[in-house]
Design a protein around this motif. Structure first.
Motif, mmCIF file in Angstrom:
data_model
loop_
_atom_site.group_PDB
_atom_site.id
_atom_site.type_symbol
_atom_site.label_atom_id
_atom_site.label_comp_id
_atom_site.label_asym_id
_atom_site.label_seq_id
_atom_site.Cartn_x
_atom_site.Cartn_y
_atom_site.Cartn_z
ATOM 1 N N GLU A 3 0.520 -1.305 -0.087
ATOM 2 C CA GLU A 3 0.121 0.064 0.184
ATOM 3 C C GLU A 3 0.437 1.270 0.411
ATOM 4 O OE1 GLU A 3 -3.035 -0.317 -0.015
ATOM 5 O OE2 GLU A 3 -3.773 -2.225 0.249
ATOM 6 N N GLN A 4 0.549 2.070 -1.043
ATOM 7 C CA GLN A 4 1.614 3.355 -1.086
ATOM 8 C C GLN A 4 1.386 4.200 -0.291
ATOM 9 O OE1 GLN A 4 1.383 4.867 -4.826
ATOM 10 N NE2 GLN A 4 2.724 7.332 -3.760
ATOM 11 N N GLN A 5 2.060 4.431 0.967
ATOM 12 C CA GLN A 5 2.241 5.401 1.721
ATOM 13 C C GLN A 5 2.204 6.940 1.763
ATOM 14 O OE1 GLN A 5 2.027 4.123 4.866
ATOM 15 N NE2 GLN A 5 1.932 2.356 3.305
ATOM 16 N N TYR A 6 0.523 7.262 1.508
ATOM 17 C CA TYR A 6 0.420 8.675 1.481
ATOM 18 C C TYR A 6 0.642 9.594 1.811
ATOM 19 C CZ TYR A 6 -1.270 7.134 -3.925
ATOM 20 O OH TYR A 6 -1.849 6.887 -4.652
ATOM 21 N N LYS A 7 1.060 10.826 2.396
ATOM 22 C CA LYS A 7 0.811 11.854 3.413
ATOM 23 C C LYS A 7 -0.711 12.604 3.090
ATOM 24 C CE LYS A 7 6.043 12.497 3.630
ATOM 25 N NZ LYS A 7 6.725 14.316 2.733
ATOM 26 N N SER A 8 -1.279 13.075 3.224
ATOM 27 C CA SER A 8 -2.388 13.824 3.625
ATOM 28 C C SER A 8 -2.574 14.638 2.446
ATOM 29 C CB SER A 8 -3.100 14.122 5.042
ATOM 30 O OG SER A 8 -1.838 15.207 5.573
ATOM 31 N N GLN A 9 -1.267 15.532 2.862
ATOM 32 C CA GLN A 9 -1.117 16.560 1.226
ATOM 33 C C GLN A 9 -1.366 16.362 0.016
ATOM 34 O OE1 GLN A 9 0.769 16.426 3.785
ATOM 35 N NE2 GLN A 9 3.280 16.921 3.138
ATOM 36 N N GLU A 10 -0.598 14.867 0.073
ATOM 37 C CA GLU A 10 -0.491 13.954 -1.046
ATOM 38 C C GLU A 10 -1.951 13.318 -1.772
ATOM 39 O OE1 GLU A 10 3.936 12.767 -1.043
ATOM 40 O OE2 GLU A 10 2.608 11.266 -0.981
ATOM 41 N N VAL A 11 -3.282 13.578 -0.522
ATOM 42 C CA VAL A 11 -4.986 12.824 -1.309
ATOM 43 C C VAL A 11 -5.234 14.530 -1.188
ATOM 44 C CG1 VAL A 11 -6.728 11.195 -0.047
ATOM 45 C CG2 VAL A 11 -4.080 11.319 -0.048
ATOM 46 N N PHE A 12 -5.740 14.961 0.004
ATOM 47 C CA PHE A 12 -5.914 16.097 0.663
ATOM 48 C C PHE A 12 -5.393 17.109 -0.248
ATOM 49 C CE2 PHE A 12 -9.054 12.858 1.807
ATOM 50 C CZ PHE A 12 -9.995 13.126 1.091
ATOM 51 N N GLY A 13 -6.562 18.809 -0.700
ATOM 52 C CA GLY A 13 -5.946 19.775 -0.315
ATOM 53 C C GLY A 13 -6.005 20.246 -1.708
ATOM 54 N N VAL A 14 -5.715 21.485 -1.746
ATOM 55 C CA VAL A 14 -5.610 22.586 -3.629
ATOM 56 C C VAL A 14 -4.021 22.534 -4.050
ATOM 57 C CG1 VAL A 14 -6.472 24.082 -4.479
ATOM 58 C CG2 VAL A 14 -7.621 23.588 -3.668
ATOM 59 N N THR A 15 -3.846 22.486 -4.933
ATOM 60 C CA THR A 15 -2.572 22.267 -5.581
ATOM 61 C C THR A 15 -2.858 22.217 -6.580
ATOM 62 O OG1 THR A 15 -2.160 19.827 -5.854
ATOM 63 C CG2 THR A 15 -1.947 20.336 -3.704
ATOM 64 N N GLY A 269 -5.003 15.514 13.226
ATOM 65 C CA GLY A 269 -3.140 14.652 13.705
ATOM 66 C C GLY A 269 -2.710 13.902 12.460
ATOM 67 N N VAL A 270 -3.668 13.380 12.063
ATOM 68 C CA VAL A 270 -3.661 12.573 10.898
ATOM 69 C C VAL A 270 -2.964 12.738 9.571
ATOM 70 C CG1 VAL A 270 -4.579 11.426 8.968
ATOM 71 C CG2 VAL A 270 -5.696 11.663 10.705
ATOM 72 N N GLU A 271 -1.420 12.548 9.415
ATOM 73 C CA GLU A 271 -0.733 13.264 8.267
ATOM 74 C C GLU A 271 0.031 12.283 7.257
ATOM 75 O OE1 GLU A 271 2.636 14.737 10.511
ATOM 76 O OE2 GLU A 271 1.936 16.205 12.169
ATOM 77 N N ARG A 272 0.020 11.212 7.638
ATOM 78 C CA ARG A 272 -0.181 10.115 6.501
ATOM 79 C C ARG A 272 -1.009 8.917 6.086
ATOM 80 N NH1 ARG A 272 5.173 9.068 6.311
ATOM 81 N NH2 ARG A 272 5.598 12.145 7.687
ATOM 82 N N ARG A 273 -0.689 8.090 5.625
ATOM 83 C CA ARG A 273 -1.640 6.627 5.682
ATOM 84 C C ARG A 273 -1.375 5.989 6.928
ATOM 85 N NH1 ARG A 273 -4.520 3.376 2.330
ATOM 86 N NH2 ARG A 273 -4.340 0.586 3.775
ATOM 87 N N GLN A 274 -2.784 5.298 7.678
ATOM 88 C CA GLN A 274 -2.945 5.241 9.182
ATOM 89 C C GLN A 274 -2.290 3.398 8.731
ATOM 90 O OE1 GLN A 274 -3.617 7.344 12.003
ATOM 91 N NE2 GLN A 274 -2.347 8.040 10.405
ATOM 92 N N PRO A 275 -1.895 2.982 10.023
ATOM 93 C CA PRO A 275 -1.636 1.472 9.765
ATOM 94 C C PRO A 275 -2.752 0.717 10.088
ATOM 95 C CG PRO A 275 -1.091 2.646 11.723
ATOM 96 C CD PRO A 275 -0.943 3.330 10.651
ATOM 97 N N SER A 276 -3.602 1.649 10.986
ATOM 98 C CA SER A 276 -5.278 0.827 10.976
ATOM 99 C C SER A 276 -5.971 1.187 10.966
ATOM 100 C CB SER A 276 -5.404 0.185 12.422
ATOM 101 O OG SER A 276 -4.980 0.716 13.241
#
Length: 439
Positions: A3-15, A269-276
């Motif tokens: 599973e790719q370990q995305y950071k939250s800003q790589e998934v949501f936000g305006v860029t 406090g969610v900055e990246r993909r969660q383990p669970s």
């Protein structure tokens, strides 16, 4: 399975880059655009601010010649910008009252190669000056065949963004140019915000059959799909309540949804993909994220308000009309400002506040409202007046979110108080001078 370990800003936000994990191809829109791009037609992409028009363009036309419209620009400016993006500049020198001398000059490797192709096509290869990288041409930017030949030789699609910023006369002139460009097999993509269907056909009926308008909008289900898709990438879920608030507060605009989603993840406090799997359900975190977003917007909308307020010379006879009009418009419902708020209705409500206001004077104010909002570079529209439909509509739907969460006092409220205290009139002088103010 990895599973790719995305950071939250790589998934949501305006860029500026497309965030693939939360990119939703709603209603097969990508396939529809791709099909139209393969046909002999202009394409008009109509959608609200922050609705994903830029992502759609970048995904489907990655190598476009993209020209940004600004208030005050004319049609020739669009062609000048298009050539500049190709590394070309048309340098003209007037030789007489009716004559001119022009050189097409290139800078950059791609532009030099393109210039060589153009020289061959025009039979001017012998005139190509290697050192100066230029060729003499007996044409200017009023020659649409010449402009079309350059764009076609580049192999790139011309995209006109923020078409709504052009003044009405420039929009109409460009709509007539589009007919000629179609004849020369140069097919253009026009992107912007407008309130009526098939705007370009209203501007030039000869475009019938030559332009296809595509409306970009987001249903609640579409927005929910963005949240679900992004949630999978981060191994999280939004509670039913939080999901509902995100969708409601987005006002049908995916850019607002993306910003709020990233904001609440920051609060949680969610900055990246969660383990669970983690559920995002804290309403307090949502409130904090919403207030933080509204606070970010504060500078933008207070600048807008100050610019409009300062744009009218403080003549007592003018400011009363202007202030009451803005108060009515800015307090209008989401439905009215989204679909178009008629001047008749604005007048009726404003006249209830101040009976001395006259309807013709209100139109003179509305005709200037676009110019009063923009900065020195012609950007920053929040509201726009459609002269043809005689309606005001919202350009930037973030205004609705800001109204919901911010508690700012608008400057026109103070103007109304000041005028009411002095007891000054509103209509005795129509020589008010509406001047845009530099930022």
């Amino acid at each position: 399975m990895f599973e790719q370990q995305y950071k939250s800003q790589e998934v949501f936000g305006v860029t500026t880059e497309i965030l693939t994990p939360s990119y939703v191809n709603r209603g097969g829109l990508d396939a529809r655009i791709e099909k139209l791009l393969g046909r002999d037609t202009h394409i008009a992409l109509r959608g609200e601010s922050k609705c994903g028009k830029s992502w759609l363009r970048k995904k489907n036309i990655p190598d476009a010649i993209t020209v940004q419209c600004r208030l005050g620009k004319g049609v020739r400016d669009l062609y000048t910008d298009a050539l500049a993006q190709l590394g070309l500049q048309l340098v003209t020198e007037r030789t007489s009252e009716k004559g001119f001398k022009a050189n097409l000059e290139a800078s950059g490797e791609f532009a030099v190669k393109l210039l060589g192709k153009i020289a061959v096509k025009l039979g001017l290869e012998g005139e190509l000056k290697t050192s100066a990288k230029s060729i003499p041409v007996g044409r200017d930017l009023d020659d649409l065949r010449f402009v079309s030949e350059i764009i076609n030789e580049s192999g790139r699609r011309l995209v006109i963004e923020d078409f709504h910023y052009l003044p009405h006369d420039a929009r109409k002139a460009f709509a007539f140019d589009l007919k000629a460009l179609w004849d020369y097999r140069t097919y253009v993509v026009i992107i912007g915000i407008w309130s009526e269907n098939n705007l370009l056909l209203h501007l030039n009926s000869d475009l019938t059959g030559r332009v296809r308008e595509v409306s970009i909008f987001w249903s609640a289900d579409d927005l929910r799909a963005v949240l679900e898709q992004g949630s999978e990438a981060l191994n999280i879920s939004f509670s039913r309540q939080i999901c509902g608030r995100l969708i409601h507060d987005s006002y049908g605009t995916v850019g607002i949804l993306q910003t709020l989603a990233l904001g609440i993840l920051d609060e949680a406090g969610v900055e990246r993909r969660q383990p669970s799997r983690v559920e995002i359900s804290d309403e307090g975190a949502y409130e904090s994220a919403a207030m933080a977003y509204a606070d970010q917007l504060n500078a933008q909308y207070q600048t807008f308000a100050a610019r409009v307020a300062a744009g009218i010379r403080r003549r007592t006879n003018a400011t009363g009309i202007y202030a009451h009009m803005l108060k009515v418009v800015m307090e209008a419902s989401v439905a009215d400002l989204s679909s178009g708020f008629p001047r008749d209705q604005i007048y009726r409500l404003a006249a209830q506040r101040e009976p001395r206001i006259q309807k013709p004077n209100l139109r003179q104010i509305l005709l200037k409202i676009d110019g009063l909002q923009v900065d020195g570079e012609g950007r920053g529209l929040v509201l726009s007046y459609d002269e043809q439909k005689d309606e005001v509509f919202v350009v930037d739907k973030q205004l609705f979110f800001y109204r919901q969460y911010a508690t700012a006092k608008w400057p026109w409220e103070s103007i109304i108080e000041q005028v009411d205290e002095t007891g000054a009139g509103y209509e005795s002088d129509l020589e008010f001078d509406l001047q845009p103010v530099a930022s």
